[in-house]
Design a protein around this motif. Sequence first.
Motif, mmCIF file in Angstrom:
data_model
loop_
_atom_site.group_PDB
_atom_site.id
_atom_site.type_symbol
_atom_site.label_atom_id
_atom_site.label_comp_id
_atom_site.label_asym_id
_atom_site.label_seq_id
_atom_site.Cartn_x
_atom_site.Cartn_y
_atom_site.Cartn_z
ATOM 1 N N HIS A 1 3.939 5.764 -5.478
ATOM 2 C CA HIS A 1 3.851 5.810 -6.939
ATOM 3 C C HIS A 1 2.777 6.804 -7.376
ATOM 4 O O HIS A 1 3.002 7.626 -8.263
ATOM 5 C CB HIS A 1 3.551 4.418 -7.491
ATOM 6 C CG HIS A 1 3.339 4.403 -8.965
ATOM 7 N ND1 HIS A 1 4.381 4.380 -9.866
ATOM 8 C CD2 HIS A 1 2.197 4.425 -9.698
ATOM 9 C CE1 HIS A 1 3.893 4.386 -11.097
ATOM 10 N NE2 HIS A 1 2.578 4.408 -11.023
ATOM 11 N N LEU A 2 1.610 6.730 -6.729
ATOM 12 C CA LEU A 2 0.509 7.625 -7.096
ATOM 13 C C LEU A 2 0.812 9.076 -6.730
ATOM 14 O O LEU A 2 0.311 9.990 -7.385
ATOM 15 C CB LEU A 2 -0.794 7.164 -6.449
ATOM 16 C CG LEU A 2 -1.390 5.894 -7.067
ATOM 17 C CD1 LEU A 2 -2.559 5.398 -6.239
ATOM 18 C CD2 LEU A 2 -1.805 6.144 -8.509
ATOM 19 N N ALA A 3 1.616 9.277 -5.704
ATOM 20 C CA ALA A 3 2.005 10.649 -5.364
ATOM 21 C C ALA A 3 2.884 11.232 -6.465
ATOM 22 O O ALA A 3 2.801 12.422 -6.774
ATOM 23 C CB ALA A 3 2.737 10.671 -4.020
ATOM 24 N N THR A 4 3.702 10.393 -7.055
ATOM 25 C CA THR A 4 4.592 10.837 -8.129
ATOM 26 C C THR A 4 3.873 10.880 -9.473
ATOM 27 O O THR A 4 4.089 11.784 -10.276
ATOM 28 C CB THR A 4 5.807 9.893 -8.235
ATOM 29 O OG1 THR A 4 6.453 9.848 -6.960
ATOM 30 C CG2 THR A 4 6.798 10.380 -9.283
ATOM 31 N N VAL B 1 0.837 -1.204 0.000
ATOM 32 C CA VAL B 1 0.000 0.000 0.000
ATOM 33 C C VAL B 1 0.872 1.255 0.000
ATOM 34 O O VAL B 1 0.615 2.202 -0.751
ATOM 35 C CB VAL B 1 -0.972 -0.003 1.209
ATOM 36 C CG1 VAL B 1 -1.660 1.340 1.361
ATOM 37 C CG2 VAL B 1 -2.000 -1.122 1.054
ATOM 38 N N GLU B 2 1.923 1.263 0.813
ATOM 39 C CA GLU B 2 2.815 2.425 0.869
ATOM 40 C C GLU B 2 3.557 2.631 -0.453
ATOM 41 O O GLU B 2 3.729 3.761 -0.904
ATOM 42 C CB GLU B 2 3.788 2.280 2.030
ATOM 43 C CG GLU B 2 3.110 2.456 3.383
ATOM 44 C CD GLU B 2 4.000 2.098 4.560
ATOM 45 O OE1 GLU B 2 5.227 1.938 4.375
ATOM 46 O OE2 GLU B 2 3.467 1.973 5.672
ATOM 47 N N ALA B 3 3.983 1.531 -1.088
ATOM 48 C CA ALA B 3 4.672 1.645 -2.381
ATOM 49 C C ALA B 3 3.723 2.188 -3.448
ATOM 50 O O ALA B 3 4.097 3.045 -4.256
ATOM 51 C CB ALA B 3 5.238 0.292 -2.800
ATOM 52 N N GLY C 1 -7.571 6.826 -13.107
ATOM 53 C CA GLY C 1 -7.973 5.597 -13.780
ATOM 54 C C GLY C 1 -7.359 4.365 -13.142
ATOM 55 O O GLY C 1 -6.773 4.435 -12.054
ATOM 56 N N PRO C 2 -7.469 3.247 -13.844
ATOM 57 C CA PRO C 2 -6.862 2.009 -13.337
ATOM 58 C C PRO C 2 -5.356 2.193 -13.151
ATOM 59 O O PRO C 2 -4.699 2.888 -13.928
ATOM 60 C CB PRO C 2 -7.146 0.990 -14.441
ATOM 61 C CG PRO C 2 -8.288 1.559 -15.222
ATOM 62 C CD PRO C 2 -8.159 3.048 -15.117
ATOM 63 N N LEU C 3 -4.818 1.581 -12.144
ATOM 64 C CA LEU C 3 -3.404 1.727 -11.834
ATOM 65 C C LEU C 3 -2.526 0.971 -12.824
ATOM 66 O O LEU C 3 -1.475 1.452 -13.224
ATOM 67 C CB LEU C 3 -3.137 1.226 -10.413
ATOM 68 C CG LEU C 3 -1.739 1.428 -9.859
ATOM 69 C CD1 LEU C 3 -1.335 2.892 -9.898
ATOM 70 C CD2 LEU C 3 -1.664 0.904 -8.436
#
Length: 130
Positions: free
Chosen positions: A15-18, A9-11, A23-25
């Motif tokens: 990633h999403l912060a960057t 979850v943290e990884a 949409g889908p990941l």
Amino acid sequence: MVPVGSVVVEALAAHLATYPSDGPLFTDELGEPLRYRRWRTVAEGAARAAGVDVTAHDLRHFYASALIAGGASVKQVQERLGHASAVITLQTYAHLWPGDDDRTRDVMDAVLAPLAAPADSLRTADGFDA
């Protein structure tokens, strides 16, 4: 569905912060959700390009082995892998569960130890232990 722990979850959050996305990941070249068959092709191609001898099936076995080493039950492993029955799981992975002899010895030691302790302490307290 695969439950994920805090490390994953943290990884993903990092990633999403960057790379923010609504949409889908995980998507294919067309932006569609990445399906297993396409993921397998891409992942195995990347492994070959990196000179690593790992297949999607190897990762599946790693996942199952880690679950078993961590104490997961046959039923839990069956459900996570999507096996139709626990029999299929046992036919493939039974050798990875702790040995029955060790487990039965441990169980019986745990059951009998409290019964043995009072007798030993009585014998010692009465001076019969020479």
